[in-house]
Design a protein around this motif. Sequence first.
Motif, PDB file in Angstrom:
ATOM      1  N   LYS A  70      16.188  18.381 -16.476  1.00 46.07           N
ATOM      2  CA  LYS A  70      16.406  18.644 -17.893  1.00 46.07           C
ATOM      3  C   LYS A  70      15.578  17.656 -18.711  1.00 46.07           C
ATOM      4  O   LYS A  70      15.595  16.451 -18.457  1.00 46.07           O
ATOM      5  N   PRO A  71      14.819  18.135 -19.713  1.00 45.26           N
ATOM      6  CA  PRO A  71      13.938  17.248 -20.475  1.00 45.26           C
ATOM      7  C   PRO A  71      14.690  16.348 -21.448  1.00 45.26           C
ATOM      8  O   PRO A  71      15.705  16.738 -22.024  1.00 45.26           O
ATOM      9  N   LEU A  72      14.180  15.137 -21.606  1.00 47.79           N
ATOM     10  CA  LEU A  72      14.601  14.193 -22.634  1.00 47.79           C
ATOM     11  C   LEU A  72      13.354  13.493 -23.149  1.00 47.79           C
ATOM     12  O   LEU A  72      12.352  13.403 -22.433  1.00 47.79           O
ATOM     13  N   LYS A  73      13.447  12.961 -24.361  1.00 45.52           N
ATOM     14  CA  LYS A  73      12.392  12.129 -24.931  1.00 45.52           C
ATOM     15  C   LYS A  73      13.033  10.855 -25.460  1.00 45.52           C
ATOM     16  O   LYS A  73      14.181  10.882 -25.930  1.00 45.52           O
ATOM     17  N   MET A  74      12.282   9.751 -25.381  1.00 45.15           N
ATOM     18  CA  MET A  74      12.794   8.471 -25.858  1.00 45.15           C
ATOM     19  C   MET A  74      11.721   7.758 -26.684  1.00 45.15           C
ATOM     20  O   MET A  74      10.561   7.684 -26.278  1.00 45.15           O
ATOM     21  N   TRP A  75      12.160   7.242 -27.828  1.00 46.09           N
ATOM     22  CA  TRP A  75      11.314   6.436 -28.702  1.00 46.09           C
ATOM     23  C   TRP A  75      11.975   5.074 -28.879  1.00 46.09           C
ATOM     24  O   TRP A  75      13.191   4.940 -28.760  1.00 46.09           O
ATOM     25  N   MET A  76      11.191   4.056 -29.215  1.00 48.65           N
ATOM     26  CA  MET A  76      11.719   2.731 -29.532  1.00 48.65           C
ATOM     27  C   MET A  76      11.063   2.203 -30.801  1.00 48.65           C
ATOM     28  O   MET A  76       9.926   2.560 -31.113  1.00 48.65           O
ATOM     29  N   ALA A  77      11.807   1.319 -31.480  1.00 46.59           N
ATOM     30  CA  ALA A  77      11.292   0.669 -32.689  1.00 46.59           C
ATOM     31  C   ALA A  77      11.907  -0.712 -32.816  1.00 46.59           C
ATOM     32  O   ALA A  77      13.061  -0.930 -32.429  1.00 46.59           O
ATOM     33  N   TRP A 100       8.768   7.553 -23.688  1.00 50.47           N
ATOM     34  CA  TRP A 100       9.060   8.336 -22.487  1.00 50.47           C
ATOM     35  C   TRP A 100       9.294   9.787 -22.864  1.00 50.47           C
ATOM     36  O   TRP A 100       9.996  10.096 -23.832  1.00 50.47           O
ATOM     37  N   ASP A 101       8.696  10.672 -22.080  1.00 55.79           N
ATOM     38  CA  ASP A 101       8.851  12.111 -22.253  1.00 55.79           C
ATOM     39  C   ASP A 101       8.901  12.679 -20.837  1.00 55.79           C
ATOM     40  O   ASP A 101       7.866  12.787 -20.174  1.00 55.79           O
ATOM     41  N   GLY A 102      10.098  12.989 -20.368  1.00 55.95           N
ATOM     42  CA  GLY A 102      10.231  13.426 -18.983  1.00 55.95           C
ATOM     43  C   GLY A 102      11.495  14.229 -18.767  1.00 55.95           C
ATOM     44  O   GLY A 102      12.072  14.765 -19.708  1.00 55.95           O
ATOM     45  N   THR A 103      11.908  14.292 -17.507  1.00 52.96           N
ATOM     46  CA  THR A 103      13.118  15.030 -17.149  1.00 52.96           C
ATOM     47  C   THR A 103      14.076  14.106 -16.418  1.00 52.96           C
ATOM     48  O   THR A 103      13.676  13.089 -15.849  1.00 52.96           O
ATOM     49  N   VAL A 104      15.343  14.475 -16.443  1.00 51.98           N
ATOM     50  CA  VAL A 104      16.377  13.709 -15.757  1.00 51.98           C
ATOM     51  C   VAL A 104      17.126  14.608 -14.791  1.00 51.98           C
ATOM     52  O   VAL A 104      17.189  15.821 -14.972  1.00 51.98           O
ATOM     53  N   ASP A 105      17.678  13.991 -13.773  1.00 54.39           N
ATOM     54  CA  ASP A 105      18.514  14.704 -12.807  1.00 54.39           C
ATOM     55  C   ASP A 105      19.947  14.211 -12.970  1.00 54.39           C
ATOM     56  O   ASP A 105      20.282  13.108 -12.552  1.00 54.39           O
ATOM     57  N   LEU A 106      20.772  15.024 -13.608  1.00 55.75           N
ATOM     58  CA  LEU A 106      22.185  14.699 -13.808  1.00 55.75           C
ATOM     59  C   LEU A 106      23.055  15.713 -13.072  1.00 55.75           C
ATOM     60  O   LEU A 106      24.150  16.052 -13.511  1.00 55.75           O
ATOM     61  N   SER A 107      22.566  16.187 -11.925  1.00 55.10           N
ATOM     62  CA  SER A 107      23.277  17.208 -11.168  1.00 55.10           C
ATOM     63  C   SER A 107      24.371  16.634 -10.269  1.00 55.10           C
ATOM     64  O   SER A 107      25.113  17.377  -9.652  1.00 55.10           O
ATOM     65  N   LEU A 118       9.660   3.767 -18.400  1.00 50.69           N
ATOM     66  CA  LEU A 118       8.932   4.191 -19.584  1.00 50.69           C
ATOM     67  C   LEU A 118       7.490   4.560 -19.245  1.00 50.69           C
ATOM     68  O   LEU A 118       6.843   3.896 -18.441  1.00 50.69           O
ATOM     69  N   ASP A 119       6.988   5.607 -19.878  1.00 51.05           N
ATOM     70  CA  ASP A 119       5.583   5.994 -19.748  1.00 51.05           C
ATOM     71  C   ASP A 119       4.687   4.931 -20.368  1.00 51.05           C
ATOM     72  O   ASP A 119       3.594   4.653 -19.881  1.00 51.05           O
ATOM     73  N   THR A 120       5.165   4.361 -21.466  1.00 57.78           N
ATOM     74  CA  THR A 120       4.424   3.346 -22.205  1.00 57.78           C
ATOM     75  C   THR A 120       5.332   2.141 -22.392  1.00 57.78           C
ATOM     76  O   THR A 120       6.365   2.256 -23.061  1.00 57.78           O
ATOM     77  N   GLN A 127      13.055  -8.675 -32.881  1.00 55.45           N
ATOM     78  CA  GLN A 127      14.019  -8.176 -33.852  1.00 55.45           C
ATOM     79  C   GLN A 127      15.102  -7.379 -33.119  1.00 55.45           C
ATOM     80  O   GLN A 127      15.217  -7.441 -31.904  1.00 55.45           O
ATOM     81  N   ASN A 128      15.884  -6.634 -33.876  1.00 54.11           N
ATOM     82  CA  ASN A 128      16.784  -5.672 -33.270  1.00 54.11           C
ATOM     83  C   ASN A 128      15.939  -4.525 -32.727  1.00 54.11           C
ATOM     84  O   ASN A 128      14.823  -4.292 -33.194  1.00 54.11           O
ATOM     85  N   LEU A 129      16.460  -3.839 -31.744  1.00 49.95           N
ATOM     86  CA  LEU A 129      15.756  -2.744 -31.087  1.00 49.95           C
ATOM     87  C   LEU A 129      16.501  -1.443 -31.378  1.00 49.95           C
ATOM     88  O   LEU A 129      17.728  -1.397 -31.246  1.00 49.95           O
ATOM     89  N   VAL A 130      15.774  -0.404 -31.752  1.00 50.44           N
ATOM     90  CA  VAL A 130      16.376   0.917 -31.933  1.00 50.44           C
ATOM     91  C   VAL A 130      15.812   1.825 -30.855  1.00 50.44           C
ATOM     92  O   VAL A 130      14.601   1.883 -30.655  1.00 50.44           O
ATOM     93  N   ILE A 131      16.709   2.515 -30.154  1.00 48.54           N
ATOM     94  CA  ILE A 131      16.298   3.516 -29.175  1.00 48.54           C
ATOM     95  C   ILE A 131      16.746   4.873 -29.700  1.00 48.54           C
ATOM     96  O   ILE A 131      17.914   5.059 -30.051  1.00 48.54           O
ATOM     97  N   MET A 132      15.786   5.793 -29.752  1.00 50.23           N
ATOM     98  CA  MET A 132      16.084   7.159 -30.169  1.00 50.23           C
ATOM     99  C   MET A 132      15.892   8.071 -28.957  1.00 50.23           C
ATOM    100  O   MET A 132      14.870   7.990 -28.271  1.00 50.23           O
ATOM    101  N   VAL A 133      16.891   8.915 -28.698  1.00 48.59           N
ATOM    102  CA  VAL A 133      16.839   9.852 -27.574  1.00 48.59           C
ATOM    103  C   VAL A 133      17.031  11.265 -28.117  1.00 48.59           C
ATOM    104  O   VAL A 133      17.959  11.520 -28.879  1.00 48.59           O
ATOM    105  N   GLN A 134      16.143  12.145 -27.684  1.00 45.03           N
ATOM    106  CA  GLN A 134      16.226  13.553 -28.078  1.00 45.03           C
ATOM    107  C   GLN A 134      16.420  14.418 -26.841  1.00 45.03           C
ATOM    108  O   GLN A 134      15.698  14.275 -25.858  1.00 45.03           O
ATOM    109  N   ARG A 135      17.427  15.265 -26.908  1.00 43.83           N
ATOM    110  CA  ARG A 135      17.550  16.341 -25.933  1.00 43.83           C
ATOM    111  C   ARG A 135      16.964  17.565 -26.618  1.00 43.83           C
ATOM    112  O   ARG A 135      17.561  18.128 -27.546  1.00 43.83           O
ATOM    113  N   PRO A 136      15.742  17.967 -26.214  1.00 45.41           N
ATOM    114  CA  PRO A 136      15.113  19.114 -26.869  1.00 45.41           C
ATOM    115  C   PRO A 136      15.952  20.382 -26.705  1.00 45.41           C
ATOM    116  O   PRO A 136      16.777  20.488 -25.798  1.00 45.41           O
TER     117      PRO A 136
END
Length: 182
Positions: A70-77, A100-107, A118-120, A127-136
């Motif tokens: 299942k695809p997920l995407k992750m951003w950081m700031a 990161w832009d990939g898939t996960v196995d949660l089966s 992470l891809d990058t 500073q503080n870190l923000v992680i954003m996760v999108q389930r497309p």
Amino acid sequence: NPPVFDVTVGNPASTVMTVRYPANFNFKNSLTQSIYMASELNTVYPLAPGNSITNVKYYVNPTGVIPADKPLKMWMANTDSTTFAGTNGWLPIDQFTLVWDGTVDLSSTETTELLIMLDTPFAYQGQNLVIMVQRPMDENYYQNNNLWNCTDTAAFPNRTLHRESDNDTLEPNAPGAGTLAS
């Protein structure tokens, strides 16, 4: 090579909450932004300015009904924000780096350590870190008891903002009103 440190935010051994973020599979798509305080990232080993974040690990309690890949995407700031300013207080996408832009196995049906390499690598600036996760957007949704471990932190209210939908495609540049959590 520089040394590598594991930095744990929260306490996996004493987690008392399970939640449906950072990725909510009970809806067809979701978006979450969570703020991790600099003080939390520097509790045992200093995650100093200029250090790279190379992976993120979440603890998830799947029920075995989510298919693999299942695809997920992750951003950081990096941010000075400690809270979200209301249900429309999303940090703007132009402050983020897609890491990161990939898939996960949660089966699985067992509590799983979901390690995301992470891809990058992300350049942490102290500073503080923000992680954003999108389930497309997906064609399916899954049982509502697929949950993620979370350590509630009353000292930092409104540090997570999340939204889920079966109908609206949630995009990081215009997510709409979400729900705040500690």
